[in-house]
Write an enzyme that holds these catalytic residues in place. Structure first.
Site, PDB file in Angstrom:
ATOM      1  N   THR A 164      73.616  70.624 -25.717  1.00 50.02           N
ATOM      2  CA  THR A 164      74.765  71.788 -25.960  1.00 50.02           C
ATOM      3  C   THR A 164      75.174  72.353 -27.126  1.00 50.02           C
ATOM      4  OG1 THR A 164      76.653  70.023 -24.682  1.00 50.02           O
ATOM      5  CG2 THR A 164      77.048  71.536 -25.754  1.00 50.02           C
ATOM      6  N   TRP A 197      76.645  74.026 -30.061  1.00 48.60           N
ATOM      7  CA  TRP A 197      77.999  74.343 -30.605  1.00 48.60           C
ATOM      8  C   TRP A 197      79.080  75.255 -30.640  1.00 48.60           C
ATOM      9  CZ3 TRP A 197      78.826  69.450 -33.087  1.00 48.60           C
ATOM     10  CH2 TRP A 197      79.658  68.976 -34.321  1.00 48.60           C
ATOM     11  N   ASP A 248      87.771  60.084 -17.155  1.00 46.36           N
ATOM     12  CA  ASP A 248      88.063  59.681 -18.675  1.00 46.36           C
ATOM     13  C   ASP A 248      88.635  61.227 -20.220  1.00 46.36           C
ATOM     14  OD1 ASP A 248      87.116  57.865 -20.882  1.00 46.36           O
ATOM     15  OD2 ASP A 248      85.665  58.953 -21.459  1.00 46.36           O
ATOM     16  N   ASP A 290      82.525  67.715 -23.598  1.00 47.16           N
ATOM     17  CA  ASP A 290      82.591  65.912 -23.034  1.00 47.16           C
ATOM     18  C   ASP A 290      82.753  65.791 -21.693  1.00 47.16           C
ATOM     19  OD1 ASP A 290      81.326  65.999 -25.808  1.00 47.16           O
ATOM     20  OD2 ASP A 290      83.411  65.392 -26.387  1.00 47.16           O
TER      21      ASP A 290
END
Length: 409
Positions: A222, A224, A289, A309
């Site tokens: 992923t 940043w 979540d 996430d």
């Protein structure tokens, strides 16, 4: 014409206008909003397929500089990104300069620095593709392929709020260990002929490492987000308690949305509609979540809700966790543009688009057929929920025109 007759005619006209709005926004092409959204959809379809091994040829900038310039208050990448394939290819192939334990969190990850100083997050493969995660909808380890699929779903939905993600096969012996910090190296071990590591996180255990096949480990990388866009963390208003026998207020109070609407930043600006978009996104991928979320700092509520996430997704294709949609069915409102895009994706178009979007990825096939089927089935559930809201409170109160575009600084 008598007053009574005029009232009857006026009511009939208003009724027909309401029907027209529902028709035009339910897959029709007659309204200006629908035509605009249809053009955006066709543009997305044309850009879905990405070429393998693409390189930047028309600029002296690095892939990281190109991607950094894409970021704005309301998008991580623009709707037209001819360089996207090249940036993803760089993520999948660039030399690793440094490897360290992941930033704080509950799940195993590694923080890598790629050639040119670009930070990325590496999440290792923990399950085979057809493994079904049983139990609570937020159970199990992170799924690296879920991060990849979620990024491409973000493209397909036209949200453009998820960081770039690509699959990568990493040789732990030759690419990671020579540049690893002592803290990360101390978590490496061997299981038979397989190199493993367990990293450092809340749930990281030496007894539960992630293991490569030999030395080569599949995972997700992923990108940043640029440091010039610092993040601010928020507690999700529809977050779970994660305590057995203790419900959050939204789980028993059907009028909870009315209370949320009085709290900043949900009382003005685009944030509440972002939360509802995110609920739809999370329901499609099966992510229960999202207890917190991030936006950009000092945004005054105008920043997008960033879709970070997403790895607790695509765990069980047979489970459709309706409670994820609580922001949608409790607030009974959704963006017109989201509603139009969802209607354009029904009838199997969504799963077909996901196959096409992920075909280039080194980790293809990213999703199994049962998960692709689940996407189409869950989409029907979202559409049915919105239609029910329109039946109970009308299209005008359900479908919200909000096309907030903030200029890049």
């Amino acid at each position: 014409m008598k007053l009574k007759q005029r009232v009857v005619v006026l009511c009939a006209v208003l009724f027909l206008l309401g029907l027209a709005k529902v028709f035009l926004l339910d897959g029709g092409e007659g309204s200006a909003a629908s035509r605009r959204d249809l053009r955006a959809f066709r543009k997305m379809e044309a850009s879905l397929a990405l070429s393998k091994g693409a390189r930047l040829t028309h600029t002296l900038q690095s892939p990281w500089e190109v991607a950094a310039q894409w970021v704005g208050p309301r998008e991580v990448y623009p709707d037209e990104t001819p360089e996207l394939a090249a940036v993803l290819n760089a993520l999948a192939t660039a030399h690793v300069e440094r490897a360290d334990v992941g930033y704080k969190g509950t799940q195993l990850k590694a923080l890598l620095v790629l050639d040119g100083g670009q930070k990325v997050v590496f999440k290792p493969k923990r399950y085979t593709r057809d493994y079904v995660v049983e139990g609570e909808p937020y159970a199990g380890y992170d799924r690296h392929n879920a991060e990849i699929a979620a990024f491409h779903l973000d493209r397909i939905l036209g949200f453009r709020r998820a960081p770039l993600v690509v699959g990568r096969f990493m040789n732990l012996r030759t690419e990671i260990k020579p540049v690893a910090t002592d803290q990360l190296l101390s978590t490496f071990l061997m299981h038979g002929n397989n190199t493993c590591f367990y990293g450092k996180c809340y749930y990281c255990r030496e007894t539960e490492p992630a293991c490569a096949e030999g030395d080569v480990m599949e995972g997700s990388v992923t990108l940043w987000l640029p440091d010039v866009w610092p993040l601010q963390k928020h507690r999700h208003p529809w977050g779970r308690t994660y305590r057995e026998g203790k419900l959050a207020r939204w789980e028993y109070d059907e009028s909870y949305c009315e209370a949320v609407k009085k709290m900043p930043p949900y009382d003005a600006g685009p944030r509440l509609l972002d939360v509802i978009d995110t609920a739809i996104f999370d329901y499609l991928i099966g992510n229960a979540d999202r207890h917190h979320y991030e936006s950009f700092q000092d945004d005054g509520g105008a920043s997008m809700l960033i879709l970070l996430d997403n790895a607790k997704s695509f765990g069980n294709p047979a489970l459709d966790e309706r409670s994820i949609l609580a922001p949608l069915y409790q607030c009974c409102m959704v963006r017109v543009s989201t509603w139009n895009r969802l209607n354009l994706l029904k009838g199997g178009v969504l799963s077909s688009a996901m196959r096409q979007a992920t075909a280039h990825d080194p980790a293809f096939p990213v999703l199994t057929e049962p998960h692709l089927t689940a996407l189409d089935r869950r989409l029907n559930g979202v559409l049915a929920t919105v239609r029910q809201c329109m039946e109970t409170q009308g299209a005008d109160n359900t479908l919200i025109e909000d096309r907030m575009n903030l200029p890049h600084p």
